[in-house]
Scaffold this motif. Sequence first.
Motif, mmCIF file in Angstrom:
data_model
loop_
_atom_site.group_PDB
_atom_site.id
_atom_site.type_symbol
_atom_site.label_atom_id
_atom_site.label_comp_id
_atom_site.label_asym_id
_atom_site.label_seq_id
_atom_site.Cartn_x
_atom_site.Cartn_y
_atom_site.Cartn_z
ATOM 1 N N THR A 51 0.835 -1.208 0.000
ATOM 2 C CA THR A 51 0.000 0.000 0.000
ATOM 3 C C THR A 51 0.869 1.257 0.000
ATOM 4 O O THR A 51 0.540 2.239 -0.666
ATOM 5 C CB THR A 51 -0.939 0.017 1.211
ATOM 6 O OG1 THR A 51 -0.176 -0.191 2.400
ATOM 7 C CG2 THR A 51 -2.005 -1.045 1.092
ATOM 8 N N GLU A 52 1.982 1.221 0.737
ATOM 9 C CA GLU A 52 2.889 2.368 0.735
ATOM 10 C C GLU A 52 3.617 2.476 -0.603
ATOM 11 O O GLU A 52 3.845 3.576 -1.115
ATOM 12 C CB GLU A 52 3.893 2.267 1.877
ATOM 13 C CG GLU A 52 4.648 3.545 2.106
ATOM 14 C CD GLU A 52 5.391 3.562 3.428
ATOM 15 O OE1 GLU A 52 6.132 4.532 3.639
ATOM 16 O OE2 GLU A 52 5.241 2.621 4.224
ATOM 17 N N GLY A 109 -3.635 -1.559 -14.238
ATOM 18 C CA GLY A 109 -4.662 -1.236 -13.247
ATOM 19 C C GLY A 109 -4.132 -1.267 -11.832
ATOM 20 O O GLY A 109 -3.621 -2.290 -11.368
ATOM 21 N N ILE A 110 -4.260 -0.145 -11.175
ATOM 22 C CA ILE A 110 -3.835 -0.018 -9.786
ATOM 23 C C ILE A 110 -4.634 -0.970 -8.902
ATOM 24 O O ILE A 110 -4.120 -1.522 -7.936
ATOM 25 C CB ILE A 110 -4.015 1.443 -9.310
ATOM 26 C CG1 ILE A 110 -3.117 2.388 -10.102
ATOM 27 C CG2 ILE A 110 -3.780 1.587 -7.833
ATOM 28 C CD1 ILE A 110 -1.645 2.232 -9.855
ATOM 29 N N THR A 114 -3.287 -3.540 -6.061
ATOM 30 C CA THR A 114 -3.752 -3.436 -4.677
ATOM 31 C C THR A 114 -4.292 -4.763 -4.179
ATOM 32 O O THR A 114 -3.980 -5.184 -3.054
ATOM 33 C CB THR A 114 -4.844 -2.347 -4.555
ATOM 34 O OG1 THR A 114 -4.324 -1.119 -5.066
ATOM 35 C CG2 THR A 114 -5.279 -2.162 -3.127
ATOM 36 N N LYS A 115 -5.086 -5.443 -4.993
ATOM 37 C CA LYS A 115 -5.650 -6.740 -4.592
ATOM 38 C C LYS A 115 -4.564 -7.765 -4.321
ATOM 39 O O LYS A 115 -4.644 -8.524 -3.359
ATOM 40 C CB LYS A 115 -6.584 -7.277 -5.685
ATOM 41 C CG LYS A 115 -7.893 -6.562 -5.792
ATOM 42 C CD LYS A 115 -8.715 -7.148 -6.931
ATOM 43 C CE LYS A 115 -9.939 -6.315 -7.214
ATOM 44 N NZ LYS A 115 -10.671 -6.796 -8.393
ATOM 45 N N THR A 116 -3.552 -7.785 -5.157
ATOM 46 C CA THR A 116 -2.541 -8.828 -5.076
ATOM 47 C C THR A 116 -1.413 -8.502 -4.098
ATOM 48 O O THR A 116 -0.940 -9.388 -3.389
ATOM 49 C CB THR A 116 -1.937 -9.079 -6.478
ATOM 50 O OG1 THR A 116 -3.000 -9.284 -7.401
ATOM 51 C CG2 THR A 116 -1.031 -10.281 -6.474
#
Length: 146
Positions: A51-52, A109-110, A114-116
């Motif tokens: 996330t960072e 795709g962000i 994020t999901k992975t």
Amino acid sequence: MKNKILIILIIFLIVLAIAVYSIYNYRTNVFEAQKINNQYKSYYNIQILGTELLSIINRTEDINEKNGIQKNEDGLYIENDTNSIKVYINFKYKDDYRTLEIERIIKNGIENFTKTYSTASFKCTDISYHDKTKNVKSLTFTETDD
């Protein structure tokens, strides 16, 4: 006689104003570059979460767009030897690593990233600087097991 002195005084004040404005812009740009360098330098050799890393990706894209960095036909930023910033991410792939540029992550795709990788750990393993300006040129983040 008074007109000549007045004209010379006005010209002097205009030149002085231009000089002060130029120095102010130069110092502002140097301060901003140092601020960016210090932000990126703070990530060197420490563990961060995906996330960072996503925040770093977004910030880098914003900086490149603000600086007018051109993209090639593949959508990758072209280095300009002054203020372009490239970010590479080494992802674990089977028994080796696969390196991707942030532009490819953004293109894919962000949300997928994020999901992975939102809870995955990454470590900044390399920072390089432009020879000419000493601004950050590139960063390399590597996915870790921790």
